[in-house]
Scaffold this motif. Structure first.
Motif, PDB file in Angstrom:
ATOM      1  N   LEU A   1      14.955 -77.478  -1.937  1.00  0.00           N
ATOM      2  CA  LEU A   1      15.683 -76.297  -2.395  1.00  0.00           C
ATOM      3  C   LEU A   1      16.483 -75.675  -1.257  1.00  0.00           C
ATOM      4  CD1 LEU A   1      16.372 -74.174  -4.513  1.00  0.00           C
ATOM      5  CD2 LEU A   1      14.241 -72.981  -3.901  1.00  0.00           C
ATOM      6  N   LEU A   2      15.852 -75.532  -0.090  1.00  0.00           N
ATOM      7  CA  LEU A   2      16.556 -74.951   1.051  1.00  0.00           C
ATOM      8  C   LEU A   2      17.715 -75.825   1.494  1.00  0.00           C
ATOM      9  CD1 LEU A   2      13.603 -73.541   3.214  1.00  0.00           C
ATOM     10  CD2 LEU A   2      15.301 -72.247   1.889  1.00  0.00           C
ATOM     11  N   LEU A   3      17.526 -77.132   1.446  1.00  0.00           N
ATOM     12  CA  LEU A   3      18.614 -78.036   1.810  1.00  0.00           C
ATOM     13  C   LEU A   3      19.780 -77.881   0.841  1.00  0.00           C
ATOM     14  CD1 LEU A   3      19.267 -80.367   3.879  1.00  0.00           C
ATOM     15  CD2 LEU A   3      18.731 -81.927   2.003  1.00  0.00           C
ATOM     16  N   HIS A   4      19.470 -77.730  -0.434  1.00  0.00           N
ATOM     17  CA  HIS A   4      20.527 -77.582  -1.427  1.00  0.00           C
ATOM     18  C   HIS A   4      21.258 -76.245  -1.278  1.00  0.00           C
ATOM     19  CE1 HIS A   4      18.103 -80.605  -4.064  1.00  0.00           C
ATOM     20  NE2 HIS A   4      18.801 -81.201  -3.136  1.00  0.00           N
ATOM     21  N   VAL A   5      20.538 -75.221  -0.812  1.00  0.00           N
ATOM     22  CA  VAL A   5      21.174 -73.919  -0.593  1.00  0.00           C
ATOM     23  C   VAL A   5      22.052 -73.941   0.657  1.00  0.00           C
ATOM     24  CG1 VAL A   5      20.741 -71.501   0.002  1.00  0.00           C
ATOM     25  CG2 VAL A   5      19.425 -72.591  -1.824  1.00  0.00           C
ATOM     26  N   THR A   6      21.550 -74.535   1.744  1.00  0.00           N
ATOM     27  CA  THR A   6      22.279 -74.516   3.019  1.00  0.00           C
ATOM     28  C   THR A   6      23.385 -75.573   3.054  1.00  0.00           C
ATOM     29  OG1 THR A   6      20.556 -75.934   3.990  1.00  0.00           O
ATOM     30  CG2 THR A   6      20.338 -73.558   4.282  1.00  0.00           C
ATOM     31  N   THR A   7      22.977 -76.842   3.065  1.00  0.00           N
ATOM     32  CA  THR A   7      23.951 -77.933   3.106  1.00  0.00           C
ATOM     33  C   THR A   7      24.819 -77.938   1.856  1.00  0.00           C
ATOM     34  OG1 THR A   7      22.332 -79.251   4.311  1.00  0.00           O
ATOM     35  CG2 THR A   7      24.215 -80.419   3.422  1.00  0.00           C
ATOM     36  N   GLY A   8      24.221 -77.592   0.714  1.00  0.00           N
ATOM     37  CA  GLY A   8      24.956 -77.625  -0.534  1.00  0.00           C
ATOM     38  C   GLY A   8      25.812 -76.395  -0.772  1.00  0.00           C
ATOM     39  N   MET A   9      25.167 -75.244  -0.999  1.00  0.00           N
ATOM     40  CA  MET A   9      25.893 -74.061  -1.447  1.00  0.00           C
ATOM     41  C   MET A   9      26.682 -73.376  -0.336  1.00  0.00           C
ATOM     42  SD  MET A   9      23.010 -72.468  -4.053  1.00  0.00           S
ATOM     43  CE  MET A   9      24.088 -71.100  -4.509  1.00  0.00           C
ATOM     44  N   LEU A  10      26.015 -73.060   0.786  1.00  0.00           N
ATOM     45  CA  LEU A  10      26.707 -72.329   1.850  1.00  0.00           C
ATOM     46  C   LEU A  10      27.860 -73.128   2.440  1.00  0.00           C
ATOM     47  CD1 LEU A  10      23.763 -70.595   3.782  1.00  0.00           C
ATOM     48  CD2 LEU A  10      25.369 -69.574   2.151  1.00  0.00           C
ATOM     49  N   VAL A  11      27.597 -74.385   2.763  1.00  0.00           N
ATOM     50  CA  VAL A  11      28.663 -75.205   3.335  1.00  0.00           C
ATOM     51  C   VAL A  11      29.765 -75.447   2.297  1.00  0.00           C
ATOM     52  CG1 VAL A  11      29.246 -77.438   4.351  1.00  0.00           C
ATOM     53  CG2 VAL A  11      27.135 -76.290   5.015  1.00  0.00           C
ATOM     54  N   GLY A  12      29.382 -75.656   1.031  1.00  0.00           N
ATOM     55  CA  GLY A  12      30.377 -75.872  -0.007  1.00  0.00           C
ATOM     56  C   GLY A  12      31.322 -74.692  -0.155  1.00  0.00           C
ATOM     57  N   ILE A  13      30.770 -73.466  -0.169  1.00  0.00           N
ATOM     58  CA  ILE A  13      31.596 -72.266  -0.256  1.00  0.00           C
ATOM     59  C   ILE A  13      32.474 -72.145   0.992  1.00  0.00           C
ATOM     60  CG2 ILE A  13      31.549 -69.744  -0.302  1.00  0.00           C
ATOM     61  CD1 ILE A  13      28.936 -70.005  -1.965  1.00  0.00           C
ATOM     62  N   GLY A  14      31.863 -72.423   2.150  1.00  0.00           N
ATOM     63  CA  GLY A  14      32.618 -72.351   3.392  1.00  0.00           C
ATOM     64  C   GLY A  14      33.767 -73.334   3.457  1.00  0.00           C
ATOM     65  N   LEU A  15      33.532 -74.536   2.967  1.00  0.00           N
ATOM     66  CA  LEU A  15      34.584 -75.550   2.966  1.00  0.00           C
ATOM     67  C   LEU A  15      35.740 -75.145   2.053  1.00  0.00           C
ATOM     68  CD1 LEU A  15      32.448 -78.815   2.929  1.00  0.00           C
ATOM     69  CD2 LEU A  15      34.080 -78.139   4.699  1.00  0.00           C
ATOM     70  N   ALA A  16      35.425 -74.508   0.926  1.00  0.00           N
ATOM     71  CA  ALA A  16      36.485 -74.046   0.024  1.00  0.00           C
ATOM     72  C   ALA A  16      37.384 -73.031   0.726  1.00  0.00           C
ATOM     73  CB  ALA A  16      35.879 -73.438  -1.239  1.00  0.00           C
TER      74      ALA A  16
END
Length: 405
Positions: free
Chosen positions: A103-118
């Motif tokens: 879950l933490l990996l999906h929040v950090t690598t997934g959600m935070l980085v995804g929003i940041g990349l956008a």
């Protein structure tokens, strides 16, 4: 070369340099995530689907956020979008080092980085660059910006591997996050709203409605889906694929770096050719060539040489689609809402990326092999080569609004 008037101290040259540097950092840090698949999965006792799903979430959020980031940049300027995105990006990369559960990996690598990349995406930077040059030089300028992102892959992937070897994978992530944070001071150079152009004016809703009625726009969306599938699957899974076949992990890192180096040439060349040749036919050639390269790679015996030759050939075709696809958007619809319209096309790219990276992990865990995904990739290359042929490249002609009595 005809360029837009400077906005205060933001000269065209400075905007282009800042945009290229942002593209380098944005894509460079992101390109090295495949290096962490094996060490993170091993350290936590996870199957590869866990990490693959995190990258898939990242990919689709990057794409989903892109039209909104583009719309905000078109309306208010790119600086704020880039700065906020950089903070999310850096936080996600750094916190990945401490993600001790899926879950933490999906929040950090997934959600935070995804929003940041956008928010920090080179599509936002490319739109700012595109407004600074004349239409006949736009494809060239977009090629320069895309090539800068590829140079970031060449520079940052070996650096990331070096950080892992010297300090371990956790500290490597923290160090890489500092490069993402460096986008913040560069964002101010790209601040400012896009200037209004002469001729009939549109609102954003009118521009979206107009694009939605054009078959060519939907064909671009369908074709760019395939680019995302290819890039995300190979970028994430190639290093592990190389290790699975008995080669040194460094081979995978250098392969990704070579992809980035070759793509500097490929992207720049595509940008130059796009200024004088049909962009849709160039895109058809690129996707068809990808299908051939992937097929040959799967069929020949695996060796260090075959991996590096594949990486070089694929690199020439890697992001050479970006200046041509984004150039077609600007050519057909004009540059005023390019960040928004290309952002929607880019979302399709990221949906393809989601499927490519997730399917790679899913089918590997189920079958112990990537073979099916390689063959799907080859077939999709043929599909994309075909769908670009019917695109109408001519600029849309809009009727001027009637003058008031």
């Amino acid at each position: 070369m005809t360029i837009a008037r400077p906005i205060g101290w933001r000269t065209p040259l400075l905007v282009i340099l800042a945009g290229c540097t942002i593209a380098l950092l944005n894509f460079g840090v992101r390109s090295g995530f495949g290096l962490f698949l094996e060490p993170i999965s091993t350290a936590n006792g996870w199957g590869r689907e866990v990490f693959a799903l995190a990258i898939a979430i990242q990919t689709v959020l990057w794409g989903l956020g892109q039209p909104f980031a583009g719309a905000f940049a078109d309306k208010y300027g790119s600086g704020r979008v880039l700065a906020i995105g950089a903070v999310f990006y850096a936080a996600g990369v750094a916190l990945t080092a401490y993600a001790s559960s899926p879950l933490l990996l999906h929040v950090t690598t997934g959600m935070l980085v995804g929003i940041g990349l956008a928010g920090t995406s080179f599509t936002v930077a490319l739109a700012a660059i595109a407004r600074m040059v004349s239409p006949e030089r736009r494809s060239w300028a977009l090629g320069i910006g895309t090539a800068a992102g590829s140079l970031g892959q060449f520079l940052m992937v070996p650096l990331g591997q070096g950080f892992i070897a010297a300090y371990g994978w956790m500290m490597a992530l923290v160090l890489l996050s500092l490069f993402a944070l460096a986008i913040v001071p560069l964002a101010g150079v790209l601040a400012g709203k896009a200037p209004e152009t002469g001729g009939p004016q549109q609102s954003m809703s009118e521009a979206l409605r107009e694009a939605g009625l054009q078959r060519s726009y939907w064909l671009l969306i369908a074709g760019f889906f395939v680019c995302g599938f290819h890039v995300s699957f190979i970028q994430t899974h190639l290093p592990a694929y190389v290790v699975d076949r008995g080669l040194d992990p460094a081979t995978g890192a250098w392969a990704l770096a070579l992809v980035g180096l070759a793509n500097v040439v490929g992207s720049y060349t595509a940008g130059v050719l796009g200024g004088t040749r049909s962009k849709k036919y160039l895109l058809s050639f690129i996707y068809g060539a990808r299908a051939v390269v992937i097929t040959v790679f799967v069929l020949v015996p695996m060796s260090t040489t075959s991996v590096l030759v594949f990486a070089f050939c694929m690199g020439l075709l890697w992001l050479s689609t970006v200046p041509l696809t984004s150039g077609l958007v600007a050519q057909i619809f004009g540059p005023r809402y390019m960040a928004t319209l290309f952002g929607i096309v880019f979302f399709s790219h990221q949906v393809g990326g989601f499927l490519g990276v997730w399917l790679g992990g899913r089918l590997f865990d189920a079958t112990g092999s990537y073979d099916v995904v390689w063959w799907i990739s080859a077939a999709l290359g043929v599909f994309s080569a075909i769908v670009h042929f019917p695109i109408d490249e001519r600029p849309l002609v809009r009727n001027a609004a009637p003058s008031p009595a």
